[in-house]
Design a protein around this motif. Structure first.
Motif, PDB file in Angstrom:
ATOM      1  N   MET A 194       0.802  -1.253  -0.191  1.00 27.43           N
ATOM      2  CA  MET A 194      -0.055   0.077  -0.016  1.00 27.43           C
ATOM      3  C   MET A 194       0.877   1.403  -0.099  1.00 27.43           C
ATOM      4  O   MET A 194       0.589   2.372  -0.629  1.00 27.43           O
ATOM      5  N   THR A 195       1.956   1.229   0.495  1.00 26.35           N
ATOM      6  CA  THR A 195       2.868   2.463   0.550  1.00 26.35           C
ATOM      7  C   THR A 195       3.317   2.566  -0.687  1.00 26.35           C
ATOM      8  O   THR A 195       3.482   3.810  -1.119  1.00 26.35           O
ATOM      9  N   ARG A 196       3.755   1.465  -1.395  1.00 28.59           N
ATOM     10  CA  ARG A 196       4.080   1.801  -2.672  1.00 28.59           C
ATOM     11  C   ARG A 196       2.955   2.109  -3.848  1.00 28.59           C
ATOM     12  O   ARG A 196       3.123   3.217  -4.701  1.00 28.59           O
ATOM     13  N   VAL A 197       1.692   1.803  -3.514  1.00 27.36           N
ATOM     14  CA  VAL A 197       0.828   2.252  -4.419  1.00 27.36           C
ATOM     15  C   VAL A 197       0.354   3.784  -3.912  1.00 27.36           C
ATOM     16  O   VAL A 197       0.362   4.687  -4.882  1.00 27.36           O
ATOM     17  N   ARG A 198       0.502   4.073  -2.924  1.00 27.25           N
ATOM     18  CA  ARG A 198       0.332   5.467  -2.638  1.00 27.25           C
ATOM     19  C   ARG A 198       1.300   6.401  -3.011  1.00 27.25           C
ATOM     20  O   ARG A 198       1.306   7.511  -3.631  1.00 27.25           O
ATOM     21  N   ARG A 199       2.568   6.009  -3.033  1.00 27.89           N
ATOM     22  CA  ARG A 199       3.964   6.828  -3.477  1.00 27.89           C
ATOM     23  C   ARG A 199       3.683   6.913  -5.068  1.00 27.89           C
ATOM     24  O   ARG A 199       3.976   8.015  -5.672  1.00 27.89           O
ATOM     25  N   ARG A 200       3.506   5.849  -5.740  1.00 29.11           N
ATOM     26  CA  ARG A 200       3.329   5.839  -7.245  1.00 29.11           C
ATOM     27  C   ARG A 200       2.196   6.915  -7.681  1.00 29.11           C
ATOM     28  O   ARG A 200       2.140   7.695  -8.582  1.00 29.11           O
ATOM     29  N   ALA A 201       0.963   6.753  -6.680  1.00 27.23           N
ATOM     30  CA  ALA A 201      -0.095   7.414  -7.193  1.00 27.23           C
ATOM     31  C   ALA A 201       0.031   9.033  -7.059  1.00 27.23           C
ATOM     32  O   ALA A 201      -0.341   9.940  -8.022  1.00 27.23           O
ATOM     33  N   ARG A 202       0.866   9.266  -5.997  1.00 28.84           N
ATOM     34  CA  ARG A 202       1.282  10.650  -5.716  1.00 28.84           C
ATOM     35  C   ARG A 202       2.099  11.257  -6.750  1.00 28.84           C
ATOM     36  O   ARG A 202       1.961  12.325  -7.156  1.00 28.84           O
TER      37      ARG A 202
END
Length: 1433
Positions: free
Chosen positions: A202-210
């Motif tokens: 989930m951290t990776r998903v949020r960072r990529r989306a940001r």
């Protein structure tokens, strides 16, 4: 000085006061100098205090033009010749230790030599690793999918389901933990694992989306908003004070020259006396970047300003010390003596605008290919132009009503078509940084204007037109024009024009004009031709293009176009570029730099207005005229011109220095006439480019010339450059020891061979020894030599089948050490045999390894008339056709302003012809007064002949006259080929091969058209004319690359010479696989006999096909318990197994009755052994004895039966084997495939299918031996065994044996005595494989072993495929030399399954097997019969 009137003292004092105030501030340099000084002197003054920069002089006349043709036929006697100054007493040359040891390289230093070539299988850069350029695989054709992708559809598998999958996995694992009574601790471990995975994902998903959201927002902001460039402006403020002197020097040196040469007619001169750009740097106010461009394009808008009067951003101290830009021009008004200088001040210069910059990127340096500049809107600029010559003119001219706006509109009108949107100003940085001038030519375009038909055009008032053709590029300025034809609508011109072109991306415009006597010529229409078509075919004849005007057809134009490109330098093995300088035809780029100390006594005022005119040959019309430089005796032009020279040896260049006198007659200040050869020779020494002027008291002229050879028929290796051989050098290349290893980085060894070069032309080569640092060639080659001054370079090379061969070092051999002039039957004689063991020299004077060889000179029989008639080249023929064409009409007048000036010069010219000086001037040399004062010229002196070097006698001048029959009676000699032309189906190089055809004797260049014009001369040595072979083949690949032979012709050498010696003869080359396609080559040949005494191993009798019948054996050694043995026989030739017999069980007197055929490259040096083994089912076979088979005393074509005694070191002689031998002499064709392994005795090489994949170290290494018992026997119901082998199968009928010869060709109708082999098929009978290629039979393949594998920790196995049938061997244990000894049988026909494919894999127990290499065998062409084939991996 007379005529020099200074300006007003008050005005000059005012200027000096302004300048001194700026200098006192000590912020930036203020440059003040003499306005009459040269631009170079002003530039040096501006750059004082720093290293002197030398700005490139701008070449005038950039762009295309009609090129002047210098045919070389001139009666002008040169006034200047050049001598070798090193021969004068007291002249010493300091040598910088060439043999000195090279200094050790510092780690990280720039390498001194070229970098190693990166192999093609390396993946370099993100594009190759990512594979984005690879062709997308269509749906359904994907390979090597993941397991889940192969069985689960995309909608049920993907990253979106990973988080859901972890929940399912956690539930299932928790269930089994409970089921198997795991404790709470294990459950917490599972929960910790699931929590870590979920948190990380989930951290990776949020960072990529940001990041994605921020990137999109930045794109929007970049396109809609401007960014500031404060950091750049801060840097410019500090850097400007340092860079301003450099920029000022560059501007002064170039601008002052332009001002002086482009002075308006109402002014006497316009020069610069003061220059400074001020202390405030230009600013970049804002930048906007566009993101909607291609990946290799950068587009930005820069708002730039240069406002030195804006003090809002300056501190008080900076404002006090500020220096504004000032430019003071010295304007001279009046004429001659009645003239005065007025200083004009230009200051307060301001400029603002928005500049759009578009950069096109590229992969090679400088990585920016094109820069397009354009203003998005009209820029604003302002200035103050103030003549400060007194109270009357002490105000700004801009205050005059309407003047400022008028000047601004004029500037906008000039710049708008250049760089106002949508127009762009393009800078080609790739060309600018390459060092080549912008107007340099890439070749010469020959246009032959034939005729026009059906012209539709009428004169005003009626009448038919008087048409002529005007030639231009892209409708720019006119380059050339034809003569006009009177009163016709169907004119015929047949005129050839030569144009200098800079690229082939534009269009040639042929404008048909109507000539009018008293008014401007009217246009009938235009015909267009796209020059890019010449890239595919450089010669296009019979073109017919419509003539259009306003979209309407006005007739048809017929013309021919031919493009002759400039020869590009070739890169040798050492990385050095070599340009052929001995060419006859080329483009001369003549640069007229400057003059000094001109004779001022020919002017009343003591000042001259000099300019130059350049002439070639006897042409009275100058080919180039420089600009006029006013009021100086030391003018600087730095102007360049180019002209076409058709005969370099006889060309003479004349340069006249003329003084411009306006309305009076223009006198010649001085002149010089120099041979082009001397000018080009002197241009190689940059310090000897000053030439003395004749017909004057003093004066010298600085000239330089550059030769650019044209790629046209006969320009390289043509008839004019050819010199007949004086003999041959018999070179016995024995071996080399400890050669340089250039493949150590890949874990291998070099594949050395030796090539012999003379004047950078390869004359001979040895065979290649694979993977060996101590190669033994033991090969004799014959090198034709042409003069005692020649030096042979024996260069060891590393053979590469993917890239260019690499040099391993060289040894030099001077012909003067082997031969000397002689009196008698031969004009030259040998000084004896030279046996040498010399070190191999590398770059920088170091040595690595030794070369062992013997060399001996063999003189040729002097024959008169060896050579070919020299005719005119293509350009000379075209020029003569144009001049000899009888036409009605006249020449269209060329409106040139220099016509009247040229007439004035002719009226006052008084040129004395003859040699007035012996050489160019040295740096400290003064003019010889007796020569420079216009005295009568001296007669040219013949150079003194050095008594130590005897004069060479040429055989073509002093030789014997022999008929063709007398020449062909000599068996050995040099065949001289003159390859004239060809009509080719494909544009390919013509290679000429002799005898074994291992290396080509020579190769022509690739033609630029299907209608090839070569006029190329090459040589080759033939040892036995009656048995020699000549091969002509078309190779579509570049020299040094993998061969791609598309067509060939083969024939006997003697019949070939009988045809070709009579004159130009056509030979038809057949294309393989398509008999309908044919190419015709026209050539002629000469034969120069050389009486060489051949050793027995060099004769054709020494090589050929050996048939061996293994009959039986007697009294063999018993090794089994029962007193018997299970014998089988093995034959080895030169260390390779060539045949293995069947095993006979439990006997000491076996009877085999088997036979095989093997190639013998040399009977004299053949190591032919017979070994008999006892077959053991469990252990290793025991040897029963061995014996050597001597082949030296076998008579060709005679069957001989021999008994070979077997012996063992332990048991002595025990047993014998009875064999029958039959040897048939034949030239064995040795082929070079795309591997360093070549065909040797009993080895038929295969062709690599593709390179190995996945091999990192030692890639491309390894040889798999497929079959010591490969039996290419195709059985059928109606035919017996069919046999074939790799020999010449297309030889004609048997010729009569000459006296003293005991051999004959083997593939004729002559048969072997049937009684010799009553039960065996004839070796050259009609039952050949070629006759039954379509019959289905049986192919038996034995996979034996492999060696030289790149890795030792592999478990290899072999997969064979013929057609759709596949067989696989068992995998061996981990080894680098596996042995399989497995046999397979295929049912195949050569016509339908012509190839056998082989792959070697590394067996993996768990994963996928790894491919180590692949190869293929051409079953039809290789003709394998009981041979072993080595498959190179």
């Amino acid at each position: 000085m007379p005529g020099e009137v200074s300006s007003s003292p008050q005005a000059q004092a005012q200027v000096n006061g302004i300048v001194q105030d700026d200098v006192a501030k000590n912020r930036v340099a203020v440059h003040t100098f003499d306005p009459n000084a040269s631009p170079e002197a002003k530039g040096a003054a501006a750059g004082k205090g720093k290293e002197k920069l030398k700005p490139d002089g701008g070449d005038e006349g950039a762009g295309e033009k009609e090129i002047s043709v210098d045919t070389g036929t001139s009666n002008v006697v040169p006034t200047i010749t050049i001598e070798d100054m090193s021969d004068e007493p007291g002249f010493e040359v300091e040598h910088s230790g060439e043999n000195a040891a090279a200094d050790p390289e510092v780690p990280g230093a720039i390498p001194s030599g070229p970098a190693s070539v990166i192999p093609e299988w390396y993946k370099v850069g993100w594009r190759e690793v990512g594979g984005i350029d690879a062709q997308r695989v269509l749906e359904g054709e994907e390979k090597d999918k993941f397991v889940l992708q192969a069985f689960i559809k995309e909608q049920y598998y993907g990253e979106w389901y990973h988080n859901a999958a972890i929940i399912v996995v956690s539930v299932v694992v928790a269930h089994f933990m409970t089921r198997f009574n795991f404790g709470w601790g294990w459950l917490f471990v599972l929960l910790a694992f699931c929590n870590t995975y979920y948190t990380t994902s989930m951290t990776r998903v949020r960072r990529r989306a940001r990041d994605d959201i921020q990137r999109e927002l930045v794109k929007t902001r970049l396109e809609s908003e401007f960014e500031s460039a404060d950091w750049m402006n801060n840097f410019l403020d500090r850097f400007w004070l340092i860079y301003e002197p450099v920029l000022s020097q560059t501007i002064i040196a170039s601008v002052d020259q332009i001002l002086s040469t482009n002075c308006p007619s109402f002014l006497e001169s316009l020069r610069m006396s003061t220059f400074t750009l001020g202390t405030k740097a230009p600013r970049i106010d804002r930048v906007k970047t566009s993101t909607r461009t291609a990946d290799d394009v950068v587009l930005m808008d820069w708002a730039i300003s240069f406002t030195p009067n804006d003090e809002s951003e300056l501190t008080k101290k900076q404002a006090d010390d500020k220096v504004n830009p000032k430019i003071v021009l010295a304007v001279r008004v009046g004429k001659g003596i009645a003239s005065a200088t007025i200083p004009i001040l230009l200051e307060n210069i301001e400029f603002t605008g928005v500049l759009r910059v578009r950069m096109k990127l590229m992969t090679t340096f400088p990585h920016v290919q094109l820069v397009d500049l354009s203003f998005t809107e009209k820029p604003h600029f302002d200035w103050v132009l103030k003549p400060i010559g007194g109270e009357t003119f002490g105000f700004d001219i801009g205050f005059i009503p309407g003047l400022s706006s008028f000047i601004r509109d004029m500037v906008h009108a000039t710049l708008a078509p250049m760089m106002y949107e949508p127009n762009v100003f393009t800078l080609n940085l790739e060309q600018l940084l390459s060092g080549a001038p912008l107007d340099t030519a890439v070749g010469v375009l020959q246009i032959t204007v034939q005729s026009a038909r059906g012209l539709k055009g009428n004169k005003i008032g009626g009448g038919t037109p008087d048409p002529y053709v005007s030639l231009s590029i892209n409708n720019r300025s006119e380059l050339a024009r034809t003569k006009y034809k009177q009163n016709t609508t169907n004119p015929t011109w047949m005129e050839s024009k030569f144009l200098l072109v800079n690229n082939l991306t534009e269009s040639l415009i042929l404008s048909v004009m109507d000539y009018n006597d008293h008014r401007k010529d009217s246009e009938i229409g235009n015909a267009m031709f796209d020059l890019s078509k010449l890239r595919e075919d450089a010669t296009l004849e019979g073109l017919e293009t419509p003539i259009l005007k306003d979209g309407k057809e006005k007739g048809n134009m017929r013309f021919d176009v031919t493009f002759y490109p400039i020869l590009k330098p070739e890169v040798d093995s050492g990385g050095k570029e070599l340009l052929p300088m001995d060419t006859k035809v080329g483009i001369v780029r003549l640069t007229l730099h400057q003059a000094k100390d001109l004779d001022h006594t020919k002017s009343m005022s003591g000042e001259l207005n000099p300019f130059l005119r350049v002439y070639t040959g006897t042409n009275n019309k100058p080919i180039f005229t420089t600009n006029k430089v006013k009021h100086t005796n030391n003018p600087v032009w730095d102007a360049s011109t180019e002209f076409l020279c058709t005969d370099r040896g006889s060309s003479v260049v004349t340069v006249k220095v003329v003084d411009d006198r306006d309305f009076l007659k223009d006198p010649i200040i001085g002149y010089l006439s120099v041979r082009l050869e001397d000018l080009l020779k002197a241009a190689q020494d940059k310090e000897r480019d000053w030439w003395p002027l004749s017909h004057c008291n003093n004066g010298r002229l600085r000239l330089s010339a550059e030769w650019k050879p044209l790629n046209m028929p006969g320009s390289v290796h043509g008839v004019d450059q050819y010199v007949a051989p004086i003999g041959v050098v018999r070179l016995w290349l024995k071996k080399a020891t400890d050669v340089k290893n250039v493949e150590a980085a890949l874990g291998g060894k070099s594949d050395p061979y030796v090539r012999v070069q003379i004047n950078n032309i390869t004359q001979g080569r040895t065979e290649v020894v694979n993977n060996n640092l101590n190669p033994e060639w033991d090969q004799i080659i014959y090198i034709p030599v042409h003069s005692l001054k020649e030096t042979m370079m024996l260069e060891a090379m590393d053979y590469q089948h993917l890239t260019k061969d690499r040099s391993l070092g060289y040894v030099e051999l001077k012909l003067s050490d082997l031969a000397k002039p002689s009196e008698g039957e031969f004009l030259f004689a040998s000084t004896g045999k030279k046996v040498a063991e010399e070190p191999i020299m590398l770059d920088h004077g170091s040595y690595k390894g030794k070369l062992h060889y013997e060399a001996e000179f063999v003189p040729a029989i002097p024959v008169k008339g060896i050579g070919f008639e020299s005719g005119q080249n293509e350009i000379e023929r075209a020029t003569n056709r144009t001049s000899m064409t009888e036409t009605e009409g006249g020449t269209v007048a060329d409106d040139r302003s220099s016509t009247s000036s040229l007439r004035r010069e002719r009226a006052t010219s008084n040129v004395i012809e003859g040699i007035t000086v012996s050489r160019p001037l040295d740096s400290s040399e003064k003019l010889d007064q007796e020569v420079s004062n216009g005295a009568a010229p001296e007669a040219p002196e013949e150079p003194a002949t050095n008594g130590d070097v005897p004069k060479e006698h040429r055989p073509e001048e002093e030789g014997l006259e022999l008929s063709k029959e007398e020449l062909l009676n000599h068996q050995s000699g040099v065949i001289i080929f003159n390859v004239i032309s060809g009509q080719l189906h494909k544009k390919a190089r013509l290679e000429v091969l002799l005898d074994d055809a291992y290396w080509p004797a020579f190769s022509t260049v690739r033609p630029r058209s299907h209608k090839a014009q070569w006029e190329y001369i090459g040589e080759g040595f033939v040892k036995e004319l009656d048995f020699g072979r000549v091969w002509l083949r078309l190779n579509e690949a570049d020299e040094g690359d993998k061969d791609d032979v598309v067509a060939e012709w083969k024939g006997d050498a003697k019949p070939f010479l009988e045809r070709a010696m009579d004159g130009p003869t056509s030979f038809e080359l057949l294309h393989s696989g398509d008999e309908d396609k044919k190419s015709v080559v026209q050539l002629e040949a000469r034969y120069l006999p050389v009486p060489v005494k051949l050793e027995p191993r060099e004769s054709v009798n020494n090589q050929g096909m050996l048939r061996v019948d293994l009959i039986d054996a007697h009294d063999l050694l018993a090794v089994d318990r029962g007193g018997k043995s299970d014998p089988f026989a093995v034959f080895q030739l030169n260390g390779h197994k060539v045949y293995k017999s069947q095993t006979k069980k439990k006997t000491l007197n076996p009877e085999w009755g088997e036979n095989f055929v093997v190639q013998v490259p040399s009977r004299v040096s053949a190591d032919f052994f017979l070994e008999v083994y006892d077959w053991d089912q469990l252990g290793k076979a025991d040897i029963l004895g061995s014996g050597k088979i001597d082949l030296t005393d076998i008579e060709p074509f005679e069957s001989i039966e021999r008994v070979i005694q077997l012996s063992l070191p332990k048991h002595g002689q025990k047993g014998s084997v009875r064999i029958r031998l039959l040897f048939q002499p034949e030239i064995i064709v040795k082929t070079r495939k795309n591997t360093s392994t070549f065909s040797a005795a009993g080895r038929a090489m295969t062709q690599i299918g593709h390179m190995p994949t996945g091999v990192v170290l030692g890639a491309g290494k390894g040889v798999a031996h497929v079959g010591s018992d490969i039996k290419g026997i195709f059985k059928s119901k109606d035919h017996a065994k069919a046999q074939s082998y790799e020999v010449d199968s297309d030889r004609g009928s048997v010729v009569d044996l000459p006296a003293g010869q005991a051999s004959q060709p083997i593939n004729g109708q002559g048969s072997i005595t049937a009684a010799a082999f009553p039960a065996s098929p004839s070796l050259n009978g009609d039952s050949s494989l070629n006759g039954h290629a379509s019959d289905r039979g049986t192919l038996r393949v034995v996979v034996m072993d492999a060696k030289d594998m790149s890795m030792s920790d592999v478990k290899p196995y072999v997969v064979l495929r013929v057609g759709d049938k596949e067989h696989k061997t068992k995998h061996s244990h981990k080894t680098a030399t596996p042995e399989w000894n497995e046999s397979f049988t295929f049912s195949a026909a050569p016509a339908t399954q012509p190839k056998m494919h082989a792959w070697i894999y590394d067996h993996k127990t768990l994963g996928k097997d790894k491919l180590l290499g692949s190869a293929e065998i051409d079953v039809c062409t290789e003709h394998l019969y009981s041979q072993r084939s080595s498959l190179s991996l």
